[in-house]
Design a protein around this motif. Structure first.
Motif, short mmCIF file in Angstrom:
data_model
loop_
_atom_site.label_atom_id
_atom_site.label_comp_id
_atom_site.label_asym_id
_atom_site.label_seq_id
_atom_site.Cartn_x
_atom_site.Cartn_y
_atom_site.Cartn_z
N TYR A 34 69.13 -115.87 -73.47
CA TYR A 34 70.17 -115.95 -72.44
C TYR A 34 71.50 -115.40 -72.97
O TYR A 34 71.84 -115.60 -74.13
CB TYR A 34 70.39 -117.41 -72.01
N TYR A 36 75.54 -115.83 -71.81
CA TYR A 36 76.51 -116.50 -70.96
C TYR A 36 77.90 -115.95 -71.27
O TYR A 36 78.18 -115.47 -72.38
CB TYR A 36 76.56 -118.01 -71.25
N GLN A 38 81.97 -117.35 -70.96
CA GLN A 38 82.87 -118.47 -70.68
C GLN A 38 84.28 -117.91 -70.65
O GLN A 38 84.87 -117.60 -71.68
CB GLN A 38 82.74 -119.54 -71.77
N GLY A 43 83.97 -122.50 -66.42
CA GLY A 43 82.72 -122.96 -67.00
C GLY A 43 81.88 -121.81 -67.51
O GLY A 43 82.29 -120.66 -67.52
N LEU A 44 80.68 -122.13 -67.94
CA LEU A 44 79.75 -121.12 -68.43
C LEU A 44 79.09 -120.41 -67.26
O LEU A 44 78.57 -121.05 -66.36
CB LEU A 44 78.68 -121.76 -69.30
N LEU A 46 76.07 -117.78 -66.39
CA LEU A 46 74.90 -117.07 -66.90
C LEU A 46 74.97 -115.62 -66.47
O LEU A 46 75.14 -115.32 -65.28
CB LEU A 46 73.62 -117.72 -66.37
N GLU A 59 71.93 -112.03 -63.43
CA GLU A 59 72.40 -113.07 -62.51
C GLU A 59 73.61 -112.62 -61.70
O GLU A 59 73.78 -113.05 -60.57
CB GLU A 59 72.76 -114.34 -63.30
N PHE A 88 84.59 -115.42 -73.77
CA PHE A 88 83.80 -115.93 -74.88
C PHE A 88 82.33 -115.79 -74.49
O PHE A 88 81.89 -116.36 -73.50
CB PHE A 88 84.18 -117.40 -75.13
N LEU A 90 78.33 -116.14 -75.18
CA LEU A 90 77.40 -116.99 -75.90
C LEU A 90 75.97 -116.55 -75.65
O LEU A 90 75.58 -116.30 -74.51
CB LEU A 90 77.57 -118.45 -75.46
N PHE A 103 72.37 -122.74 -78.67
CA PHE A 103 73.37 -121.69 -78.57
C PHE A 103 73.81 -121.15 -79.92
O PHE A 103 73.82 -121.87 -80.93
CB PHE A 103 74.60 -122.24 -77.83
N GLY A 106 78.89 -117.79 -80.69
CA GLY A 106 79.72 -117.10 -79.73
C GLY A 106 80.49 -115.92 -80.29
O GLY A 106 80.72 -115.81 -81.50
#
Lengths: 112, 109
Positions: A34, A36, A38, A43-44, A46, A59, A88, A90, A103, A106
């Motif tokens: 995955y 992500y 941020q 929030g995170l 995807l 996504e 950021f 991740l 995770f 980052g």
């Protein structure tokens, strides 16, 4: 034991430049992978996930792309960075969907 | 898509005090995760809850999932500076996790 490595830790890039962030997992086979993002104060989100080599699900339509050239390698790329790409990033892995994701540390990306 | 609402958004407590963070969904949760994030670092998995009424503990942190599986709480007993960070709940979807906005916890000495 399984480990996840993500690099670089920080990156400062000018607008319009290309991007390549790399993530590798050790100690497991055929993980779900995955990416992500941020953003500050949010929030995170995807961005991409992959259940196998060459299989990428996106996504959110955006200026980024992902690739999985090897079983345990996940790459996030862009041909031309935008200011809005700052954030950021991740990388994470899981054994299968429905199991905890683990995770990396980052990458902090700043676009100038 | 299902949304998770965390409360409070930020929390400042004195060292040694207890605290609770809540995570609420408008729909049934089929898997609820709690993670902790220190600033500028990755997320650390704390606990996963799946069954209504389930409760798990890790050191001084206890998480519960209510019977209706729509709300989870994270409780820290006798908080310490090491507990400071951002706590995120995440809901398991078909292939991915959907996270709440996070709760920023500050521990004052």
């Amino acid at each position: 034991s399984q480990t996840i490595h993500q690099w670089p830790a920080t990156l400062v890039q000018p607008v319009g430049s290309p991007l390549s962030l790399e993530c590798t997992v050790e100690g497991t086979s055929n993980p779900n992978l995955y990416w992500y993002r941020q953003a500050a104060g949010r929030g995170l989100q995807l961005l991409f996930y992959s259940v196998g080599i060459g299989q990428i699900s996106s996504e959110v339509p955006q200026n980024l792309s992902a690739s999985r050239p090897q079983d345990r390698q996940f790459i996030l790329s862009s041909k031309k960075l935008l200011l809005s790409d700052s954030g950021f990033y991740l990388c994470a892995w899981s054994v299968i969907a429905g199991r905890p994701q683990h995770f990396g540390d980052g990458t902090r990306l700043s676009i100038l | 898509s299902q949304e998770l609402e965390q409360s409070p958004q930020s929390l400042i407590v004195q060292e040694g005090k207890n605290l609770t963070i809540n995570c609420t969904s408008s729909k049934t949760l089929y898997g609820l995760y709690w993670y902790k994030q220190k600033y500028g670092e990755g997320l650390i998995f704390l606990m996963m809850l799946q069954k209504g009424g389930e409760e798990k503990s890790h050191e001084k942190i206890t998480a519960k999932l209510d019977e209706k599986k729509q709300q989870s709480s994270l409780h820290i007993t006798a908080s310490q500076p090491s507990h400071a960070g951002i706590y995120l709940c995440g809901e398991q979807g078909a292939q991915k996790l959907v996270f709440g906005q996070g709760t920023r916890l500050t521990i004052n000495p």
